[in-house]
Design a protein around this motif. Structure first.
Motif, PDB file in Angstrom:
ATOM      1  N   ALA B 101       0.802  -1.232   0.000  1.00  0.00           N
ATOM      2  CA  ALA B 101       0.000   0.000   0.000  1.00  0.00           C
ATOM      3  C   ALA B 101       0.836   1.284   0.000  1.00  0.00           C
ATOM      4  O   ALA B 101       0.571   2.172  -0.802  1.00  0.00           O
ATOM      5  N   ALA B 104       2.139   1.983  -3.509  1.00  0.00           N
ATOM      6  CA  ALA B 104       1.082   2.382  -4.444  1.00  0.00           C
ATOM      7  C   ALA B 104       0.562   3.774  -4.096  1.00  0.00           C
ATOM      8  O   ALA B 104       0.339   4.606  -4.976  1.00  0.00           O
ATOM      9  N   GLN B 105       0.395   4.038  -2.816  1.00  0.00           N
ATOM     10  CA  GLN B 105      -0.160   5.336  -2.396  1.00  0.00           C
ATOM     11  C   GLN B 105       0.768   6.496  -2.738  1.00  0.00           C
ATOM     12  O   GLN B 105       0.316   7.611  -2.990  1.00  0.00           O
ATOM     13  N   PHE B 147      -3.189  -6.812  -4.006  1.00  0.00           N
ATOM     14  CA  PHE B 147      -2.798  -5.576  -4.689  1.00  0.00           C
ATOM     15  C   PHE B 147      -2.392  -5.787  -6.141  1.00  0.00           C
ATOM     16  O   PHE B 147      -2.279  -4.830  -6.897  1.00  0.00           O
ATOM     17  N   ASP B 149      -1.717  -6.441 -10.062  1.00  0.00           N
ATOM     18  CA  ASP B 149      -2.339  -6.364 -11.381  1.00  0.00           C
ATOM     19  C   ASP B 149      -1.949  -7.572 -12.213  1.00  0.00           C
ATOM     20  O   ASP B 149      -2.711  -8.030 -13.051  1.00  0.00           O
ATOM     21  N   ASN B 175      -8.267 -12.027  -5.550  1.00  0.00           N
ATOM     22  CA  ASN B 175      -8.078 -10.959  -6.533  1.00  0.00           C
ATOM     23  C   ASN B 175      -8.642 -11.407  -7.864  1.00  0.00           C
ATOM     24  O   ASN B 175      -8.021 -12.180  -8.599  1.00  0.00           O
ATOM     25  N   PHE B 199      -2.618  -0.207 -14.752  1.00  0.00           N
ATOM     26  CA  PHE B 199      -3.381   0.713 -13.932  1.00  0.00           C
ATOM     27  C   PHE B 199      -4.378   1.505 -14.774  1.00  0.00           C
ATOM     28  O   PHE B 199      -5.200   2.210 -14.242  1.00  0.00           O
ATOM     29  N   ARG B 256      -7.980  -2.404  -2.908  1.00  0.00           N
ATOM     30  CA  ARG B 256      -8.007  -1.828  -4.255  1.00  0.00           C
ATOM     31  C   ARG B 256      -9.454  -1.731  -4.718  1.00  0.00           C
ATOM     32  O   ARG B 256     -10.256  -2.631  -4.476  1.00  0.00           O
ATOM     33  N   THR B 257      -9.757  -0.679  -5.422  1.00  0.00           N
ATOM     34  CA  THR B 257     -11.045  -0.505  -6.078  1.00  0.00           C
ATOM     35  C   THR B 257     -10.761  -0.102  -7.509  1.00  0.00           C
ATOM     36  O   THR B 257      -9.919   0.774  -7.733  1.00  0.00           O
ATOM     37  N   LYS B 258     -11.371  -0.759  -8.462  1.00  0.00           N
ATOM     38  CA  LYS B 258     -11.140  -0.424  -9.865  1.00  0.00           C
ATOM     39  C   LYS B 258     -12.468  -0.501 -10.598  1.00  0.00           C
ATOM     40  O   LYS B 258     -13.262  -1.398 -10.339  1.00  0.00           O
ATOM     41  N   GLN B 273     -10.113   4.362  -9.908  1.00  0.00           N
ATOM     42  CA  GLN B 273      -9.296   3.405  -9.197  1.00  0.00           C
ATOM     43  C   GLN B 273      -8.880   4.011  -7.885  1.00  0.00           C
ATOM     44  O   GLN B 273      -8.722   5.222  -7.756  1.00  0.00           O
ATOM     45  N   VAL B 275      -6.568   3.138  -4.102  1.00  0.00           N
ATOM     46  CA  VAL B 275      -5.761   2.347  -3.190  1.00  0.00           C
ATOM     47  C   VAL B 275      -6.184   2.795  -1.799  1.00  0.00           C
ATOM     48  O   VAL B 275      -6.053   3.978  -1.474  1.00  0.00           O
TER      49      VAL B 275
END
Lengths: 351, 318
Positions: B101, B104-105, B147, B149, B175, B199, B256-258, B273, B275
Motif C-alpha cells: 500500500a 502504491a499510495q 494488490f 495487477d 483478486n 493501472f 483496491r477498487t477499480k 481506481q 488504493v
C-alpha cells in the motif's frame, strides 16, 4: 503605455543577458570568486562559464550519475557537489576534482558549507558527516531517518538537519552528543536557518512550512501552498523569508515580535501565471528573483507590486537561481538545460 | 516532459522475485531500466541503473488515517527525473514482508511523482507450492496478492495439476482482476510483465464475465473480491457520492477498487481506481458506439459484503 510597460514585454535576458543551452537538467547554479558561474547538471557534469560570453564553458565530469546538489566550497573559488554515486567532490574552475568522501550505494543530496567555521556538511542518507578544510572527517551525526536538508548557523558552530518527524540541532564540534530535537510530525524535506540563527524553517511533504524558534522551541506553521515548497531564501537581515510553491512569491515576515505567527505573508509578483519553483533573494536589497514552472523568471521588489521580467516562459521549469555575492549578477537554470545570466549593474529599474 | 512507467515488484520471501529481477536486468529486451532495490544482492547489473532504497514509510498528515507513503521513493524518483531520457522505465522491488500500500499510495499522493511517472502495474510473484501455507500465516502474502495487477504463479513444476488449479482458484477468490501467468523460474515473456499499463484498467474489460460467483470459493480468506456489473447507465452524482462515502468509511478495509463505468448522459468512460481511501476518477476514452456500455466495478478488500455492495451499486443506476 508607459515606457516601463514596453520594457516589460522584452525580458532582461533578451535585452542585456547571455544565454546558453547545456542540454542537461540544471540542478544548481552558483557564482564563484572572479565572476565565474558554475552549474551542476543532471548528467553528472559541472559547467564553468566565464563572464565573457565568447568563451565556451568548461565541462568537468564529476559524478558518475547525477549531480544532486551544489554549493560554493570553502574559499569561494571551488564548487562542492554531491552525487548519486555516493561521492562528495570539490572541483575547481581548471577542472581538477578532489573527492572528499565516497560511500557506495548512498546518495549525497543535502550539503552545506560554512565559510565562517571552515566546515562542510553532507548528508549520506541517515548520516551527516562534517569535513574540515583539509578534507578530514571531523564529525558524524546519525539520524533515525534520511536527512533531507541541512544548514549551518551564521557562525558555523551549530548544524541543523531536517528529517522525518522534525529537525535536529547539533553542535558542529562535539562528539558523543545528543542533538536538540525539534519535533513535528510529518516528513521535513529541506531546511533553512535565519541569518541571525534564531529561527529554523523546514519545508514539508504536506505543502507547508514548519518553523521553530531556536531559543524556546516554539512552533510556527506556515501553510496554504498548492505545491511543495522547494525553495526558500532570506531577504537581507532576515526580515522576510521568500518561498516557492505558490502562484505569487510568498514572503513570510520574520521581523517584529512573534515572527510570522498570526500575520499574513506578503504575496509578490501578481500577474504572473503558474507556480513558483525557485526563489533567490538579493543579497543587499529587498528584491527577490523568482523562477516559475513554465520557465518564466521575474524580479520583484517588496514594496512594488509589478514584477520585472527576467526571462520569458519556455525551456522547462526553472530549477536554479543564484545571485553573485555583490548582487550585480543573476543566473538561472532550467530543467531542460538552459542557462541565463544577467548583469544587473547594466540595468536601471523603471521608476 | 514524458512520464516514465513504473512497475512495482512484490512477492513473499522465496517466491522468486530476485530471479525475475535478474532476468529483467540481464535479458536483451532493448530497454533500459532504473531498478530500485532494497539491498544490493546477487543481482546482475548490465545496462541498467540500480538504486538502493531504504523503505522509509512515512505517515502523511493529510487527515487520511491509513495514508502512508514511501518517503525514500519520492526522493529517489525525484533524483532519477534529473537524468533525462536515459531510461525507459523504473522497476521498484519491495521486500518480501512489505505491505504494497505505501508504495502504491506514493503514486497517488505526491504531486511531483504523479507528474513525472505513472504506476504501470503491480506485479506479484507467488510460490505455487508454499502460497497456501503463506496465506495461513502471513497477512503480507495476502495483501501482495490482493494488490497485484499481474501475478506470476511461479514454481508450478513443484505442484500437481490439481494443486495448481486449486491454488489458482484461491488466488482468484482474493483478486478477481489480476492477470495470472503460470511460470517456472519466472520464465515469462517480459512484455507480459513490463509496460502493461495495467493501472489504466482497460484490461478489466478483458476479464471474462461471470468468472466467479459469491460462494464459489471453498477457502474463507480475509481478503476477497466483489465484482459488480450492470448494463444500465449510472447516475454520476449518486455513484461518486457513494464511492467517496465508501472509501472514507471503509478505506482501511478496501485495498483496491477499480472500475470502468457508464455514466448517464456521458459519452466517455468513467474510470475509477483507488488504493485504500485514495481515489482517482477520470472520464477517459469515448465508449465505442457499437459496444455494450457495461459498467464494471471491482472491490478487493476485507470484511466486504457482496450483497450489500450490490444493493448500493444498484441504487446508483440512473
Amino acid at each position: 503605455m508607459s515606457s516601463s510597460a514596453e520594457q516589460g514585454t522584452k525580458s532582461l535576458l533578451d535585452r542585456i543577458g547571455t544565454k546558453r543551452m547545456l542540454h542537461a537538467y540544471v540542478v544548481g547554479v552558483a557564482f564563484l570568486e572572479g565572476g565565474v558561474l558554475a552549474a551542476a547538471l543532471g548528467d553528472g557534469r559541472v559547467a564553468f562559464i566565464g563572464s565573457e560570453n565568447a568563451n565556451a564553458p568548461r565541462f568537468v565530469s564529476v559524478h558518475d550519475g547525477v549531480c544532486l546538489s551544489l554549493a560554493v566550497d570553502l574559499g569561494g573559488e571551488r564548487v562542492l557537489t554531491g552525487g548519486d554515486d555516493g561521492r562528495l567532490v570539490s572541483t575547481d574552475t581548471a577542472g581538477e576534482t578532489t573527492a572528499i568522501s565516497a560511500i557506495d550505494g548512498r546518495w549525497v543530496e543535502p550539503i552545506a558549507v560554512s565559510m565562517a567555521s571552515g566546515l562542510r556538511a553532507a548528508g549520506f542518507g541517515k548520516t551527516v558527516c562534517l569535513f574540515a578544510r583539509d578534507g578530514s572527517a571531523v564529525g558524524t551525526f546519525v539520524h533515525p531517518n534520511t536527512v533531507g536538508g541541512l544548514a549551518f548557523d551564521p557562525k558555523g558552530r551549530r548544524l541543523a538537519t531536517a528529517h522525518y518527524g522534525g529537525a535536529s540541532l547539533w553542535w558542529a564540534k562535539a562528539g558523543g552528543q545528543q542533538p536538540k530535537r525539534l519535533a513535528w510530525s510529518g516528513s521535513h524535506l529541506s531546511l533553512t536557518l535565519s541569518p541571525d540563527g534564531k529561527d529554523i524553517v523546514t519545508a514539508m511533504q504536506e505543502n507547508e512550512l514548519h518553523g521553530w524558534r531556536v531559543s524556546d522551541g516554539a512552533d510556527m506553521r506556515m501553510s496554504g501552498y498548492p505545491a511543495k515548497v522547494r525553495s526558500m531564501s532570506w531577504l537581507p537581515k532576515g526580515r522576510f523569508l521568500a518561498t516557492s510553491g505558490a502562484e505569487p512569491v510568498v514572503c513570510w515576515p520574520f521581523h517584529g515580535k512573534g515572527g510570522p505567527m498570526g500575520k499574513a505573508p506578503l504575496d509578490l509578483g501578481w500577474g504572473v501565471d503558474g507556480v513558483v519553483t525557485v526563489v533567490a533573494a538579493h543579497p543587499r536589497h529587498d528584491v527577490v528573483a523568482a523562477g516559475y514552472e513554465d520557465g518564466a523568471t521575474i524580479l520583484v521588489q517588496i514594496d512594488r507590486p509589478h514584477p520585472v521580467l527576467v526571462k520569458q516562459p519556455g525551456e522547462g521549469a526553472v530549477t536554479a537561481l543564484a545571485w553573485s555575492a555583490d548582487g550585480q549578477h543573476l543566473a538561472l537554470g532550467t530543467e531542460s538545460g538552459f542557462i541565463g545570466r544577467v548583469r544587473l549593474s547594466d540595468w536601471r529599474a523603471p521608476t | 516532459m514524458n512520464q516514465i512507467p513504473v512497475t512495482v515488484l512484490t512477492g513473499y520471501l522465496g517466491a522468486g522475485k530476485t530471479t525475475l529481477l535478474n532476468r529483467i536486468l540481464t535479458e536483451q529486451h532493448g530497454k533500459k531500466y532504473a531498478v530500485v532495490v532494497n539491498e544490493f544482492g546477487e543481482i546482475g547489473i548490465d545496462n541498467d541503473l540500480v538504486v538502493n532504497a531504504d523503505e522509509e514509510v512515512f505517515e502523511m498528515n493529510n487527515g487520511c488515517i491509513c495514508c502512508t507513503v514511501r518517503g525514500d521513493l519520492i526522493r529517489i524518483l525525484g533524483g532519477l527525473m534529473k537524468r533525462q531520457g536515459s531510461f525507459d522505465g523504473i522497476l521498484i522491488e519491495t521486500t518480501g514482508l512489505a505491505d504494497p500500500a505505501p508504495v502504491a499510495q506514493t503514486f497517488f499522493v505526491d504531486e511531483d511523482v504523479r507528474r513525472r511517472t505513472w504506476l504501470d502495474s503491480i506485479v506479484t510473484v507467488v510460490d505455487a507450492r508454499h502460497v497456501v501455507q503463506r496465506l495461513e500465516d502471513s497477512h503480507e502474502a495476502l495483501e501482495q496478492i490482493a494488490f497485484a495487477d499481474v501475478i506470476l504463479l511461479n514454481k508450478t513444476d513443484l505442484v500437481s495439476a490439481d494443486e495448481l488449479a486449486q491454488v489458482e482458484r484461491r488466488i482468484r477468490s482474493i483478486n478477481a482482476t489480476a492477470i495470472i501467468h503460470r511460470t517456472q523460474r519466472c520464465e515469462v515473456d517480459l512484455a507480459a510483465v513490463l509496460g502493461r499499463r495495467a493501472f489504466d484498467l482497460d484490461r478489466i474489460l478483458a476479464i471474462e464475465p461471470n468468472f466467479l460467483s459469491e460462494d464459489d470459493h471453498e477457502h474463507d480468506d480475509a481478503v476477497k473480491s466483489v465484482c459488480l456489473r450492470t448494463d444500465r447507465p449510472l447516475d454520476g452524482a449518486r455513484l461518486t457520492g457513494w464511492l467517496q462515502r465508501m472509501l472514507a468509511e471503509r478505506g482501511q478495509d478496501l485495498l483496491r477498487t477499480k472500475g470502468i463505468l457508464s455514466i448517464a448522459g456521458q459519452d466517455k468512460q468513467f474510470v475509477v481506481q483507488a488504493v485504500h481511501m485514495l481515489m482517482e476518477g477520470n472520464f477517459t476514452k469515448p465508449w465505442d458506439p457499437n459496444e455494450n456500455r457495461e459498467s464494471r466495478l471491482v472491490f478487493i478488500g476485507r470484511n466486504i459484503d457482496g450483497t450489500e455492495l450490490r444493493q448500493q451499486f444498484d441504487a446508483c443506476i440512473a
